[in-house]
Design a protein around this motif. Sequence first.
Motif, PDB file in Angstrom:
ATOM      1  N   ARG A  17      41.859  53.459  30.280  1.00 38.41           N
ATOM      2  CA  ARG A  17      40.785  52.692  29.660  1.00 38.41           C
ATOM      3  C   ARG A  17      39.436  53.328  29.936  1.00 38.41           C
ATOM      4  NH1 ARG A  17      36.714  49.673  30.821  1.00 38.41           N
ATOM      5  NH2 ARG A  17      36.034  48.033  29.363  1.00 38.41           N
ATOM      6  N   ALA A  18      39.225  53.775  31.177  1.00 35.83           N
ATOM      7  CA  ALA A  18      37.916  54.282  31.585  1.00 35.83           C
ATOM      8  C   ALA A  18      37.501  55.529  30.825  1.00 35.83           C
ATOM      9  CB  ALA A  18      37.912  54.564  33.092  1.00 35.83           C
ATOM     10  N   GLY A  82      31.918  53.765  40.430  1.00 30.33           N
ATOM     11  CA  GLY A  82      32.395  53.620  39.072  1.00 30.33           C
ATOM     12  C   GLY A  82      33.895  53.887  39.022  1.00 30.33           C
ATOM     13  N   PHE A  83      34.293  54.807  38.155  1.00 37.06           N
ATOM     14  CA  PHE A  83      35.711  55.112  37.985  1.00 37.06           C
ATOM     15  C   PHE A  83      36.058  56.524  38.454  1.00 37.06           C
ATOM     16  CE2 PHE A  83      34.697  51.746  34.993  1.00 37.06           C
ATOM     17  CZ  PHE A  83      35.755  50.860  35.177  1.00 37.06           C
ATOM     18  N   GLN A 176      31.859  41.641  48.646  1.00 33.52           N
ATOM     19  CA  GLN A 176      30.427  41.378  48.502  1.00 33.52           C
ATOM     20  C   GLN A 176      29.775  42.184  47.387  1.00 33.52           C
ATOM     21  OE1 GLN A 176      28.864  39.042  50.383  1.00 33.52           O
ATOM     22  NE2 GLN A 176      30.840  38.596  51.341  1.00 33.52           N
ATOM     23  N   LYS A 177      30.511  43.088  46.763  1.00 30.11           N
ATOM     24  CA  LYS A 177      29.863  44.045  45.856  1.00 30.11           C
ATOM     25  C   LYS A 177      29.237  43.365  44.644  1.00 30.11           C
ATOM     26  CE  LYS A 177      34.143  45.392  43.416  1.00 30.11           C
ATOM     27  NZ  LYS A 177      35.057  46.528  43.150  1.00 30.11           N
ATOM     28  N   ARG A 178      29.804  42.275  44.168  1.00 30.33           N
ATOM     29  CA  ARG A 178      29.217  41.575  43.029  1.00 30.33           C
ATOM     30  C   ARG A 178      27.895  40.924  43.404  1.00 30.33           C
ATOM     31  NH1 ARG A 178      32.865  40.547  38.736  1.00 30.33           N
ATOM     32  NH2 ARG A 178      34.901  41.508  39.162  1.00 30.33           N
ATOM     33  N   ALA A 179      27.879  40.249  44.550  1.00 31.71           N
ATOM     34  CA  ALA A 179      26.645  39.599  45.006  1.00 31.71           C
ATOM     35  C   ALA A 179      25.574  40.629  45.322  1.00 31.71           C
ATOM     36  CB  ALA A 179      26.934  38.735  46.230  1.00 31.71           C
ATOM     37  N   VAL A 180      25.966  41.736  45.956  1.00 34.15           N
ATOM     38  CA  VAL A 180      25.008  42.799  46.271  1.00 34.15           C
ATOM     39  C   VAL A 180      24.432  43.380  44.984  1.00 34.15           C
ATOM     40  CG1 VAL A 180      24.779  45.122  47.223  1.00 34.15           C
ATOM     41  CG2 VAL A 180      26.018  43.365  48.503  1.00 34.15           C
ATOM     42  N   ASP A 207      35.415  44.365  36.783  1.00 36.94           N
ATOM     43  CA  ASP A 207      36.584  43.643  36.275  1.00 36.94           C
ATOM     44  C   ASP A 207      37.712  44.590  35.885  1.00 36.94           C
ATOM     45  OD1 ASP A 207      35.360  41.174  36.581  1.00 36.94           O
ATOM     46  OD2 ASP A 207      34.664  41.061  34.501  1.00 36.94           O
ATOM     47  N   HIS A 208      37.372  45.808  35.521  1.00 41.37           N
ATOM     48  CA  HIS A 208      38.380  46.771  35.072  1.00 41.37           C
ATOM     49  C   HIS A 208      38.690  47.835  36.123  1.00 41.37           C
ATOM     50  CE1 HIS A 208      37.207  45.031  31.134  1.00 41.37           C
ATOM     51  NE2 HIS A 208      38.468  45.251  30.849  1.00 41.37           N
ATOM     52  N   GLY A 209      38.282  47.590  37.369  1.00 44.57           N
ATOM     53  CA  GLY A 209      38.716  48.463  38.448  1.00 44.57           C
ATOM     54  C   GLY A 209      37.700  49.430  39.001  1.00 44.57           C
TER      55      GLY A 209
END
Length: 217
Positions: A17-18, A82-83, A176-180, A207-209
Amino acid sequence: LDTVRLSFVQRRSTRQRAQHTRPGMQYIELSSAHVRVRIAGQGPTTLVFVADPPNVIEHYDALFDLLTPIARVLCFEAPGFGFSVPKRGYDFTLEHQTKAVVELLEAVQMGSYTLAFSCVAVYVALKVAEEYPHLVEKLVLMQAPSWAEEILWGRRIDPQGWMRTPLIGQLAFPAQKRAVSQGWYTIAVGKIIPPSHFLTPCLQAFDHGAWYCLPSL
């Protein structure tokens, strides 16, 4: 720790996908990593951007639109972000980052480059230019403080020191990566545009890794 973990969790479906989210997207295998790259455009100059985490290549759409009519544009994600998947043994040091960039530039064979790097990556750009001057035509250094100021900045964003504590930071940060990231964009963009303009592609990538190995860096 992160390189071991990534070697288990990165599935073939994630990479498939990436590498198809935008035209010109591909993976290039280096000795230390599988690096996700987007290449587009034409012209006498090759501009090279490294996505500034938690940004991913998709954040650079506007720059591709603006620059590809007059230049070739290469944007990549550094190993562990990232990927782009680091192999075991990649240790996130300046030396390993420099080697990865040099291998990437040599692999695509687009002549001499203008490196447009930002934040921590500016030190990589400087080291590449110093040690491999035949690869670098020009440098564009953005958000480029002195090294001493960079260290102070790191302590400001991690005042309690948990993020830079080996093992503890690496184990705790994925949760924590989303909140950061949300806090990061809120501070970075200020009142110019809504933070969601940058946060949404970031969260979609998570969401996709996508990964964000900031403690290891």
